[in-house]
Design a protein around this motif. Structure first.
Motif, mmCIF file in Angstrom:
data_model
loop_
_atom_site.group_PDB
_atom_site.id
_atom_site.type_symbol
_atom_site.label_atom_id
_atom_site.label_comp_id
_atom_site.label_asym_id
_atom_site.label_seq_id
_atom_site.Cartn_x
_atom_site.Cartn_y
_atom_site.Cartn_z
ATOM 1 N N ALA A 1 -26.762 -20.447 29.265
ATOM 2 C CA ALA A 1 -26.872 -19.723 27.932
ATOM 3 C C ALA A 1 -28.448 -19.776 27.295
ATOM 4 C CB ALA A 1 -25.866 -20.391 26.692
ATOM 5 N N LEU A 2 -28.957 -18.754 27.412
ATOM 6 C CA LEU A 2 -30.435 -18.538 27.264
ATOM 7 C C LEU A 2 -30.578 -17.971 25.855
ATOM 8 C CD1 LEU A 2 -33.642 -18.776 27.915
ATOM 9 C CD2 LEU A 2 -33.230 -16.676 29.122
ATOM 10 N N ARG A 3 -31.422 -18.373 24.954
ATOM 11 C CA ARG A 3 -31.481 -17.787 23.410
ATOM 12 C C ARG A 3 -32.719 -17.034 23.544
ATOM 13 N NH1 ARG A 3 -35.136 -19.726 20.257
ATOM 14 N NH2 ARG A 3 -35.182 -18.962 17.899
ATOM 15 N N GLY A 4 -32.865 -16.012 22.614
ATOM 16 C CA GLY A 4 -34.148 -15.386 22.216
ATOM 17 C C GLY A 4 -34.638 -14.396 23.189
ATOM 18 N N LEU A 5 -33.607 -13.588 23.973
ATOM 19 C CA LEU A 5 -34.381 -12.657 25.133
ATOM 20 C C LEU A 5 -35.314 -11.385 24.154
ATOM 21 C CD1 LEU A 5 -32.610 -13.623 26.829
ATOM 22 C CD2 LEU A 5 -32.052 -11.421 27.550
ATOM 23 N N GLU A 6 -34.985 -11.338 23.057
ATOM 24 C CA GLU A 6 -35.898 -10.378 22.232
ATOM 25 C C GLU A 6 -37.521 -10.781 22.099
ATOM 26 O OE1 GLU A 6 -34.387 -12.767 18.860
ATOM 27 O OE2 GLU A 6 -34.020 -12.162 20.912
ATOM 28 N N PHE A 7 -37.819 -12.329 22.368
ATOM 29 C CA PHE A 7 -38.707 -12.805 22.272
ATOM 30 C C PHE A 7 -39.687 -12.773 23.891
ATOM 31 C CE2 PHE A 7 -36.769 -15.564 19.169
ATOM 32 C CZ PHE A 7 -36.828 -14.653 18.071
ATOM 33 N N ARG A 8 -38.720 -12.329 24.743
ATOM 34 C CA ARG A 8 -39.122 -12.564 26.083
ATOM 35 C C ARG A 8 -39.295 -11.485 27.043
ATOM 36 N NH1 ARG A 8 -38.275 -18.452 26.151
ATOM 37 N NH2 ARG A 8 -36.362 -18.882 24.874
ATOM 38 N N TYR A 9 -38.790 -10.377 26.651
ATOM 39 C CA TYR A 9 -38.650 -8.972 27.451
ATOM 40 C C TYR A 9 -38.939 -7.813 26.362
ATOM 41 C CZ TYR A 9 -36.344 -11.412 31.015
ATOM 42 O OH TYR A 9 -36.211 -12.472 32.125
ATOM 43 N N GLN A 10 -39.868 -6.998 26.580
ATOM 44 C CA GLN A 10 -40.298 -6.075 25.746
ATOM 45 C C GLN A 10 -39.043 -4.937 25.671
ATOM 46 O OE1 GLN A 10 -44.043 -3.997 26.429
ATOM 47 N NE2 GLN A 10 -45.083 -5.724 27.076
ATOM 48 N N SER A 11 -38.397 -4.674 26.927
ATOM 49 C CA SER A 11 -37.242 -3.834 26.824
ATOM 50 C C SER A 11 -36.169 -4.216 25.659
ATOM 51 C CB SER A 11 -36.744 -3.559 28.125
ATOM 52 O OG SER A 11 -36.390 -4.691 28.823
ATOM 53 N N ILE A 12 -35.946 -5.509 25.808
ATOM 54 C CA ILE A 12 -34.783 -6.003 24.914
ATOM 55 C C ILE A 12 -35.551 -6.109 23.599
ATOM 56 C CG2 ILE A 12 -33.632 -8.014 24.326
ATOM 57 C CD1 ILE A 12 -32.682 -6.715 26.887
ATOM 58 N N ALA B 1 -37.441 -3.944 22.351
ATOM 59 C CA ALA B 1 -37.168 -2.563 21.609
ATOM 60 C C ALA B 1 -35.971 -2.127 21.333
ATOM 61 C CB ALA B 1 -37.784 -1.522 22.804
ATOM 62 N N ILE B 2 -34.615 -2.699 22.054
ATOM 63 C CA ILE B 2 -33.367 -2.461 21.706
ATOM 64 C C ILE B 2 -33.070 -3.359 20.245
ATOM 65 C CG2 ILE B 2 -30.899 -2.942 22.344
ATOM 66 C CD1 ILE B 2 -32.012 -2.749 25.233
ATOM 67 N N ALA B 3 -33.450 -4.389 20.180
ATOM 68 C CA ALA B 3 -33.239 -5.236 19.043
ATOM 69 C C ALA B 3 -33.802 -4.572 17.836
ATOM 70 C CB ALA B 3 -33.841 -6.837 19.163
ATOM 71 N N ASP B 4 -35.209 -3.932 17.981
ATOM 72 C CA ASP B 4 -35.622 -3.490 16.937
ATOM 73 C C ASP B 4 -35.023 -2.118 16.091
ATOM 74 O OD1 ASP B 4 -38.337 -3.657 15.164
ATOM 75 O OD2 ASP B 4 -38.444 -1.630 16.171
ATOM 76 N N MET C 1 -29.716 1.869 28.528
ATOM 77 C CA MET C 1 -30.542 0.990 27.568
ATOM 78 C C MET C 1 -30.987 -0.397 28.028
ATOM 79 S SD MET C 1 -28.920 -0.019 23.565
ATOM 80 C CE MET C 1 -27.591 -1.441 24.187
ATOM 81 N N PHE C 2 -30.038 -0.804 28.946
ATOM 82 C CA PHE C 2 -30.406 -2.022 29.522
ATOM 83 C C PHE C 2 -31.155 -2.023 31.109
ATOM 84 C CE2 PHE C 2 -27.125 -3.295 26.847
ATOM 85 C CZ PHE C 2 -27.825 -4.134 25.867
ATOM 86 N N SER C 3 -31.341 -0.871 31.545
ATOM 87 C CA SER C 3 -31.943 -0.469 32.930
ATOM 88 C C SER C 3 -33.056 -1.399 33.080
ATOM 89 C CB SER C 3 -31.915 1.054 33.152
ATOM 90 O OG SER C 3 -30.855 1.462 33.262
ATOM 91 N N PRO C 4 -34.219 -1.170 32.048
ATOM 92 C CA PRO C 4 -35.395 -1.825 32.219
ATOM 93 C C PRO C 4 -35.349 -3.324 32.390
ATOM 94 C CG PRO C 4 -35.708 -0.177 30.718
ATOM 95 C CD PRO C 4 -34.108 -0.207 30.834
#
Length: 780
Positions: A440-451, A453-456, A332-335
């Motif tokens: 601590a970094l917020r909002g990885l789902e806004f910054r990486y397509q692969s993340i 997709a997991i969140a969605d 899931m996190f490989s990309p």
């Protein structure tokens, strides 16, 4: 960094003239020409147009038109459509220049020109020519005309945007150099883009961005897909170059020397255009198969998800430990891991994670129109990260248990302006890490397509609009955040290294609401039960909302662990409309809206007022019950999708049971006197008794079907106090009647169907936001 810099360019004067004239338009006063001059020029032009071989004279007339004629509406403006159709390039250029100059004279003249559809269409038709001088004059005229909202909409109405995009793609030959320039002010808002290349292409790029950023969502959807995708790629190429130079402190260096066109495109303008085109792009952020996420978060057994929902969801911590037999341990996190390009050193990891990130401004939880968000942040979109909003660098002192911020000046409560996290601060994070601070970094789902997709996928599985993802990089023998509890559930996914977690028993059976103020909440864990969890790479720990927890790294664990930790948290933020209490409010709203009886037709008779007020009283009653019954605070999962049929049927049955528990509670525990007392206390304390259904008022306004009474709280309270004073017995009877009818007539299946549509509205806006932000980070 700034190898190519900027100087003035003779062709940049048009954009400078536009900016200066726009600022001075209201203040400028010029002596108007005499009516005789106006009439004489008009007569000469009109006569010349009716005669063959009069083109030289027409040109002479146009050159002699005094600027002051354009101050007020004149008959000459009526000849513009005819003159624009001239086959002589120099005449077409001159007319376009006149239109541009007139457009900047006053709002009145600008609107008069834009109101003439033949003039607008004639100006746009000049974009069909292959003559560069005509194209440049026409493009500049369009820019001058588009300085008002009305004119922008007129140009969009006649497809000027599509034409501009098409011509730009024909003449664009590539970007030689891109950097930043400013007009002396070094703030982010003053930064503009300097482009080395064809001045005509720069003019078309500017005009296209101006009109694109004036579009409604439907207008963006009408852009042909091939045009949209090709133009988006060029914008993102430009953005990648700008981002490489996106250090605010370095913008002043761009003004020293060079040979670039000074465009009037601000960094935020470019970012907004990318965002707008991306919200309709095909599959910028997709989903993962259900089986992949289920295996990674809940285990590989056939009943992994079902068992989790029955025994752990919002009830108890859950640990999924990986074994050496798990061949697909980190699929899931490989990309994401591969995108980091980590060479094994911590400094390179920090730079890889943080380099080139921009701020992701929070969007309102109840926002259902993405353009409202863009209007709020349009001058800031694309700016560097902002401390505390996007990133924190913290550690917890072992003796005091207090959090310390490495950038203490950034964390000061006295700061009113946003504090941008520049490249210098990114470099300082390396030293902070050495001193034991967690990044601590917020909002990885806004910054990486692969993340994203997991969140969605997880959001669909749990029936929520979205899922947030944060990153935490902690050095050995250190603790980042102090002991705390969250207002949302988290899945802690250990990516690198290891971490020791302590989870304490929940101090209250009531789950915390999202957005509850948790600051200052005392956590006394000395008497609380605790559970210890040691996470290694690939392990997942689920912590429900409300459970206090803390974590630290330990380099002496004796299992070849490097001692550091990089973990991601998948945060399930259950917003008010998607708790069961919110579903009860929504069910009452839908029931009252669909009634066809006269008592709910919105007029002002006493019986109608009694019934309308009673519905609002019942909303308050539901809020009171929600404060004491734990089931009202649990997440509603009726909108869960992408689940196998057997799992979904099992889940839906549990949801049905919960729904009827809520209805029974409302029937037996909604008390008229208790509701009145609660409202009276709120009014005395100058509080809003309907705050819990603020989101529902927003929904009513967005839907546009309810009358003002249903959304104006002052009307509700005024009528309530009046009816309480004059018709107390009748009001109580109406309340009991409304409660009885609602509890008897509400239908679970209808509520589920309507609630799913509400979730979809929320999801649509979140998806647009994520796609826009991911596109700004796409180079990652």
């Amino acid at each position: 960094m700034y190898a190519c810099c900027l100087v003035g360019n003779s062709h940049s004067s048009a954009s400078v003239r536009r900016m200066e004239t726009k600022k001075k338009r209201k203040r400028t006063k010029q002596k108007p020409s005499s009516r005789d001059d106006v009439n004489a020029t008009f007569a000469l032009l009109l006569a010349s147009l009716s005669k063959p071989h009069s083109l030289p004279f027409i040109n002479k007339c146009l050159l002699n038109i005094p600027h002051s004629i354009l101050i007020s509406p004149t008959p000459i403006l009526a000849l513009l459509p005819t003159l624009l159709r001239s086959t002589r390039p120099h005449i077409a250029c001159r007319v376009a220049d006149i239109i541009g100059a007139a457009s900047l004279v006053s709002f009145h003249v600008n609107e008069e020109i834009a109101s003439d559809s033949e003039t607008v269409k004639g100006l746009i038709s000049l974009l069909d020519t292959r003559r560069r001088k005509v194209l440049l004059s026409a493009c500049n005229a369009l820019l001058d005309l588009s300085t008002t909202t009305f004119s922008q909409q007129q140009l969009l109405k006649f497809s000027a945007l599509n034409k501009l995009m098409f011509v730009f793609l024909q003449i664009f030959k590539g970007l030689e150099c891109v950097c930043l320039w400013s007009e002396g002010n070094e703030s982010f808002h003053s930064l503009k883009i300097g482009i080395k290349g064809d001045e005509l292409a720069v003019a078309f790029l500017t005009a296209t961005i101006v009109l694109m950023n004036a579009c409604e969502v439907e207008q963006l959807q009408n852009i042909p897909t091939n045009l949209s995708e090709e133009f988006l790629n060029i914008l993102k190429e430009t953005w990648a170059k700008v981002s490489d130079h996106g250090v605010i402190e370095g913008a002043r260096k761009s003004n020293e020397e060079g040979h670039l066109c000074k465009s009037s495109i601000a960094v935020s303008n470019l970012a907004e255009s990318i965002f707008r085109l991306s919200i309709n792009a095909s599959q910028l952020s997709g989903s993962l198969p259900f089986e992949v996420v289920e295996r990674e978060l809940f285990g590989s057994s056939d009943v992994g998800f079902e068992d989790f929902m029955s025994n752990y969801w919002e009830l108890s911590p859950f640990l999924l430990t990986r074994t050496v037999k798990d061949q697909n341990m980190r699929d899931m996190f490989s990309p994401f891991i591969q995108s980091l390009n980590w060479n094994g050193s911590i400094p390179s990891l920090i730079s890889s994670i943080l380099q080139g990130l921009v701020s992701c401004f929070p969007i309102a939880s109840d926002e259902q129109n993405i353009l409202n968000f863009l209007n709020e942040v349009k001058d800031r979109l694309g700016c560097p990260m902002i401390y505390c909003q996007d990133i924190r660098v913290v550690k917890t002192e072992s003796q005091t248990g207090q959090e310390m911020h490495y950038f203490q000046g950034f964390h000061s409560d006295c700061n009113k302006e946003p504090l941008y996290f520049s490249f210098d601060e990114i470099l300082k994070c390396r030293q902070a890490y050495k001193e034991g601070y967690t990044v601590a970094l917020r909002g990885l789902e806004f910054r990486y397509q692969s993340i994203a997709a997991i969140a969605d996928t997880l959001a669909h599985m749990l029936g929520q609009p979205s899922v947030g993802v944060n990153l935490y990089l902690t050095p050995p023998n250190s603790q980042g955040l102090a002991c705390h509890f969250d207002d949302h559930c988290v899945f802690v996914c250990q990516v690198f290294g290891s971490k020791q977690w302590t989870v304490f028993s929940r101090p209250s059976q009531l789950l915390p609401h999202l957005y509850d103020n948790l600051l200052g909440s005392d956590i006394d864990c000395t008497k609380a039960d605790r559970r210890e969890f040691f996470l290694r790479e690939g392990d997942v720990l689920y912590i429900p909302r409300g459970f206090p927890h803390e974590a630290y790294t330990n380099s002496g664990v004796g299992d070849d662990s490097p001692g550091l930790s990089l973990h991601l948290t998948l945060s399930i933020e259950v917003e008010p409309p998607f708790e069961w209490g919110g579903v009860a409010h929504f069910a009452l709203h839908c029931w009252s809206e669909k009634l066809k009886s006269p008592c709910f037709d919105g007029s002002n008779s006493l019986s109608q007022k009694l019934d309308l007020v009673s519905v609002n009283l019942l909303h308050v009653a539901i809020g009171i019950i929600s404060n004491f019954d734990p089931r009202f605070r649990k997440a509603c999962l009726t909108a869960a999708v992408s689940l196998p049929p057997g799992v979904y049927d099992y889940l839906l049955q549990g949801q049905r049971n919960t729904f009827f528990h809520l209805i029974d509670k409302i029937r037996t525990e909604s008390r008229f006197l208790e509701v009145l007392s609660s409202i009276e206390v709120s009014v005395q304390n100058n509080e809003d008794p309907f705050q819990q259904i603020h989101w529902l008022c927003v929904h009513r306004m967005e839907k546009g079907t309810s009358n003002e009474y249903n959304t104006n709280k002052s009307f509700m309270i005024e009528d309530l106090l009046s009816l309480r004073a004059q018709h107390r017995d009748k009001l109580e009877a109406a309340f009991l009647n409304v409660k009885s009818r609602f509890c008897s007539e509400v239908v679970f299946e209808e509520v589920v169907s309507s609630h799913r549509m509400l979730v979809q509205k929320y999801r649509k806006t979140r998806k647009q936001y994520i796609d826009g932000m991911v596109s700004l980070h796409d180079k990652l």
